[in-house]
Write a protein that holds these residues in place. Structure first.
Motif, mmCIF file in Angstrom:
data_model
loop_
_atom_site.group_PDB
_atom_site.id
_atom_site.type_symbol
_atom_site.label_atom_id
_atom_site.label_comp_id
_atom_site.label_asym_id
_atom_site.label_seq_id
_atom_site.Cartn_x
_atom_site.Cartn_y
_atom_site.Cartn_z
ATOM 1 N N PHE A 78 37.627 35.832 42.572
ATOM 2 C CA PHE A 78 38.630 36.583 42.824
ATOM 3 C C PHE A 78 39.556 35.975 43.597
ATOM 4 O O PHE A 78 39.251 34.961 44.649
ATOM 5 C CB PHE A 78 38.087 38.025 43.531
ATOM 6 C CG PHE A 78 39.062 38.875 43.705
ATOM 7 C CD1 PHE A 78 39.549 39.901 43.114
ATOM 8 C CD2 PHE A 78 39.692 38.996 45.036
ATOM 9 C CE1 PHE A 78 40.176 40.842 43.148
ATOM 10 C CE2 PHE A 78 40.744 39.988 45.468
ATOM 11 C CZ PHE A 78 41.097 40.945 44.360
ATOM 12 N N GLN A 79 40.942 35.919 43.253
ATOM 13 C CA GLN A 79 42.020 35.066 43.691
ATOM 14 C C GLN A 79 43.003 35.845 44.672
ATOM 15 O O GLN A 79 43.202 35.553 45.894
ATOM 16 C CB GLN A 79 42.961 34.573 42.926
ATOM 17 C CG GLN A 79 41.956 33.587 41.833
ATOM 18 C CD GLN A 79 41.446 32.274 42.628
ATOM 19 O OE1 GLN A 79 41.897 32.121 43.675
ATOM 20 N NE2 GLN A 79 40.885 31.500 41.717
ATOM 21 N N ASN A 80 43.266 36.968 44.390
ATOM 22 C CA ASN A 80 44.236 37.745 45.123
ATOM 23 C C ASN A 80 44.413 39.219 44.438
ATOM 24 O O ASN A 80 43.739 39.527 43.593
ATOM 25 C CB ASN A 80 45.910 37.110 44.939
ATOM 26 C CG ASN A 80 46.106 37.219 43.427
ATOM 27 O OD1 ASN A 80 46.409 38.248 42.873
ATOM 28 N ND2 ASN A 80 46.166 36.151 42.664
ATOM 29 N N GLU A 82 46.585 41.147 43.431
ATOM 30 C CA GLU A 82 47.424 41.467 42.395
ATOM 31 C C GLU A 82 46.945 41.044 40.965
ATOM 32 O O GLU A 82 47.175 41.361 39.934
ATOM 33 C CB GLU A 82 48.656 40.937 42.623
ATOM 34 C CG GLU A 82 49.526 40.949 43.826
ATOM 35 C CD GLU A 82 49.819 42.412 44.024
ATOM 36 O OE1 GLU A 82 50.022 43.103 43.268
ATOM 37 O OE2 GLU A 82 49.887 42.888 45.224
ATOM 38 N N GLU A 83 45.658 40.265 40.858
ATOM 39 C CA GLU A 83 45.180 39.878 39.581
ATOM 40 C C GLU A 83 44.764 40.851 38.681
ATOM 41 O O GLU A 83 44.202 42.030 39.065
ATOM 42 C CB GLU A 83 44.240 38.723 39.822
ATOM 43 C CG GLU A 83 42.767 39.088 40.402
ATOM 44 C CD GLU A 83 41.902 38.200 40.461
ATOM 45 O OE1 GLU A 83 41.123 37.878 39.638
ATOM 46 O OE2 GLU A 83 42.062 37.351 41.359
ATOM 47 N N THR A 84 44.786 40.832 37.377
ATOM 48 C CA THR A 84 44.246 41.692 36.536
ATOM 49 C C THR A 84 42.700 41.383 36.440
ATOM 50 O O THR A 84 42.270 40.135 36.531
ATOM 51 C CB THR A 84 44.602 41.577 35.141
ATOM 52 O OG1 THR A 84 44.830 39.978 34.584
ATOM 53 C CG2 THR A 84 46.168 42.112 35.116
ATOM 54 N N HIS A 103 44.186 46.539 37.657
ATOM 55 C CA HIS A 103 44.302 45.706 38.694
ATOM 56 C C HIS A 103 44.190 46.714 40.044
ATOM 57 O O HIS A 103 44.470 47.811 39.941
ATOM 58 C CB HIS A 103 45.515 44.825 38.923
ATOM 59 C CG HIS A 103 46.717 45.202 38.807
ATOM 60 N ND1 HIS A 103 47.515 45.937 39.995
ATOM 61 C CD2 HIS A 103 47.576 45.697 37.691
ATOM 62 C CE1 HIS A 103 48.615 46.685 39.590
ATOM 63 N NE2 HIS A 103 48.812 46.495 38.315
#
Length: 624
Positions: A224-226, A228-230, A255
């Motif tokens: 998981f990066q941020n 806001e990601e889908t 998201h």
């Protein structure tokens, strides 16, 4: 009262909770100690990640824990059972049973039998209920478990891992042994290195998951990066019997959104503050005082901060990144509650491991811990060496030396203790298993005296997804701990044999409702940790059909420098590596995961290894 009689009184509390009505004991008829309970309504899904749920559950388990004697404890439990949310009752009563001194030797029945609807697909439970309506007198029923997906979803290849009943039960039970809100000043017991255990147990689950992803031909997970990601889609195929609603599915492409309780901005702010503390080498407590993230305590402080547990140095400032992350991911489909939907499986410790996002989110969490570990010095040869001790050879003793065979095995789960049925009804399901094997370790003691060693056994894939040799610093995050044990080393040559079933990571036996009713496993020598641990059948990754290449790492360190206050008589401390030792300090001074917990500047095992280490090539071969 005999231990067996006590156990019988405990078991009754946990039966048929899915059938409770919404009727509650009137306020004026309640024990005064239970007056401020019942805020979370019956039928809703309890989450020990949700702050309000956890506050009420903590009030309940502390009240039950402080009951005057066993009869008073049972009285409070019986009343609470009529008042509080079903899931909250099981959580709080379980925490109390596992920690009260007058409950030593007693067991909490398996969560998979208390709430089978959290583990068995809704289609299967519906079929079992239909079969029950047409049951012949005294007939025992068996139904086959339904598949929850197909090959259109590549992640379905990992269903055997994510949906493993005992893997999910392990996660539930670990959070009972280490409640986030555990207050030593109230409970009278300290959970040693609790924050570090939070980091290590979840890091190991991620490493295991990646090993199995590679076993089935998938690439390692993308963290998981941020915020806001889908997100990828997921459907659990679970329906809650206490609410009648499905655990929510997550359509592809959603998201995270703000919740009424917490915003994305707060989550991002908490993450930045934690990373800032790591980069500065200290955090601030709630009085503004700097607390150094030193080598001995830094990881423990961070674990408490990130979870966030009662031990968090400053919850107001650093927030609750882990817990609210679970809640936000579980609410992504109905973030403001307008549709009165159930949350997804990420809200519950007994179901969250089913969702691929669990591992990706925990890899995101682990990356913060790794950022801290990277700030520490690399281990020196002096720190890694055990003078005058060397390992000459290690062999996996199995049907074929250095090859472990894995396969799918069949088991059954009884439904009738969790669901009102007219007789025994079992679900037949499949799980991964492996053949019996042992480690044979050849050790040389070049001194004139007996030495005592801590043997550390790890396993990791040798090659990446493309068949390239993994460099050691990349490989280190894939090393899973298989065992850790103390053994004497006599002068000269030693052959030490250790059976895989003796693992310090796995739990030896979980007793069923029926076994506990029959008195099996009811023993005063039991502790809370007898049922805490990774399932034995999942000790090693699946491997593949042609045989997947792994490296078995064995290291022996100086037990005299490792042990804490001598070796305590650890009763039934099955999974001491993941679960600690009851009422004792964690029995190993080394950082959890040593020597793979810090970055390694050597590229190959030969550049890193000292004489007291061994890297052995082995294979894991899966048979259908």
């Amino acid at each position: 009262m005999t231990l067996k009689e006590k156990q019988d009184r405990i078991l009754v509390l946990f039966e048929h909770l899915t059938s409770l009505t919404k009727h509650q004991l009137p306020e004026d008829q309640r024990d005064p100690r239970l007056h401020d309970l019942g805020h979370l309504h019956r039928g809703e899904l309890f989450s020990c990640f949700h702050k309000e749920h956890l506050e009420e559950a903590t009030h309940l388990y502390e009240t039950l824990y402080k009951a005057k004697n066993f009869d008073d404890f049972i009285h409070l439990c019986e009343e609470a059972r009529q008042i509080v949310n079903e899931g909250m009752f099981v959580y709080a009563a379980s925490v109390a049973v596992l920690h009260r001194d007058d409950c030593k030797g007693l067991a909490v029945p398996p969560i998979q039998e208390i709430f089978p609807d959290r583990f068995i697909p809704a289609e299967t439970i519906t079929q079992a209920m239909k079969d029950d309506h047409h049951r012949k007198e005294h007939e025992d029923l068996v139904v086959d478990i339904e598949e929850t997906g197909n090959i259109l979803n590549p992640e379905q290849r990992l269903a055997y891992f994510r949906e493993d009943i005992e893997v999910n039960a392990h996660h539930w039970h670990w959070h009972l042994v280490f409640p986030a809100t555990w207050r030593p000043e109230v409970m009278g017991k300290v959970k040693d290195r609790k924050g570090e255990l939070f980091y290590y147990m979840h890091q190991q689950m991620c490493a295991r998951y990646d090993c199995d992803r590679m076993s089935v031909g998938l690439q390692r997970m993308i963290p998981f990066q941020n915020f806001e990601e889908t997100l990828e889609g997921y459907s659990a195929h679970l329906t809650s019997l206490v609410s009648g609603l499905h655990y929510a599915s997550r359509p592809e492409g959603l998201h995270i959104r703000d919740l009424n309780d917490v915003s994305l901005q707060e989550m991002e702010r908490w993450r930045e503050r934690i990373l800032e503390g790591i980069n500065l080498g200290h955090v601030h407590d709630d009085h503004g005082k700097e607390v150094e993230l030193d080598e001995e305590h830094g990881i423990d402080i961070l674990g408490a901060l990130i979870e966030s547990s009662h031990e968090s140095k400053n919850e107001e400032y650093y927030g609750s990144l882990h817990n609210w992350g679970h809640v936000m991911l579980a609410r992504v489909h109905d973030h403001d509650g307008r549709f009165h939907e159930n949350p997804g499986v990420m809200s519950d410790t007994s179901t969250s491991l089913r969702d691929p996002i669990f591992y990706r989110y925990h890899r995101f969490i682990d990356n913060m811990f790794q950022e801290y570990k990277a700030s520490l010095h690399h281990y020196t040869k002096t720190e890694l060496t055990f003078p005058e001790i060397s390992i000459s050879h290690v062999t996996i003793k199995a049907k074929v030396p250095n090859i472990i065979h894995t396969f799918m095995a069949t088991d059954e789960l009884e439904l009738s203790h969790g669901i009102h049925l007219d007789g025994s009804t079992k679900v037949k399901y499949h799980h991964l298993n492996h053949e019996a094997f042992s480690y044979e370790i050849q050790v040389e003691n070049h001194s004139d005296t007996v030495k005592h060693g801590t043997f550390r056994v790890f396993l990791a894939p040798k090659y990446d997804e493309l068949g390239n040799r993994l460099i050691l610093n990349e490989q280190r995050r894939l090393f899973i701990e298989l065992d850790k044990f103390h053994h004497g080393i006599h002068k000269g040559h030693n052959t030490i044999v250790r059976n895989s079933t003796e693992s310090s990571v796995t739990v030896s036996k979980i007793h069923t409702f029926n076994e506990l009713k029959a008195g099996v496993g009811v023993d005063e020598k039991n502790t809370e940790y007898c049922s805490c641990g990774w399932p034995q059948h999942m000790l090693v990754p699946r491997g593949n059909e042609k045989g997947m290449d792994f490296q078995l790492f064995v290291m022996v360190t100086d037990w005299e420098g490792d042990h804490v206050n001598g070796e305590p008589s650890l009763i039934c401390a099955d999974a001491v590596s993941y679960c600690g030792a009851r009422d004792h300090k964690y029995p190993d001074k080394k950082p959890m995961g040593f020597p793979f917990d810090r970055p390694i500047d050597a590229r190959t095992p030969s550049q890193f290894a000292t004489p007291n280490m061994s890297f052995t090539d082995i294979r894991i071969q899966f048979s259908h």
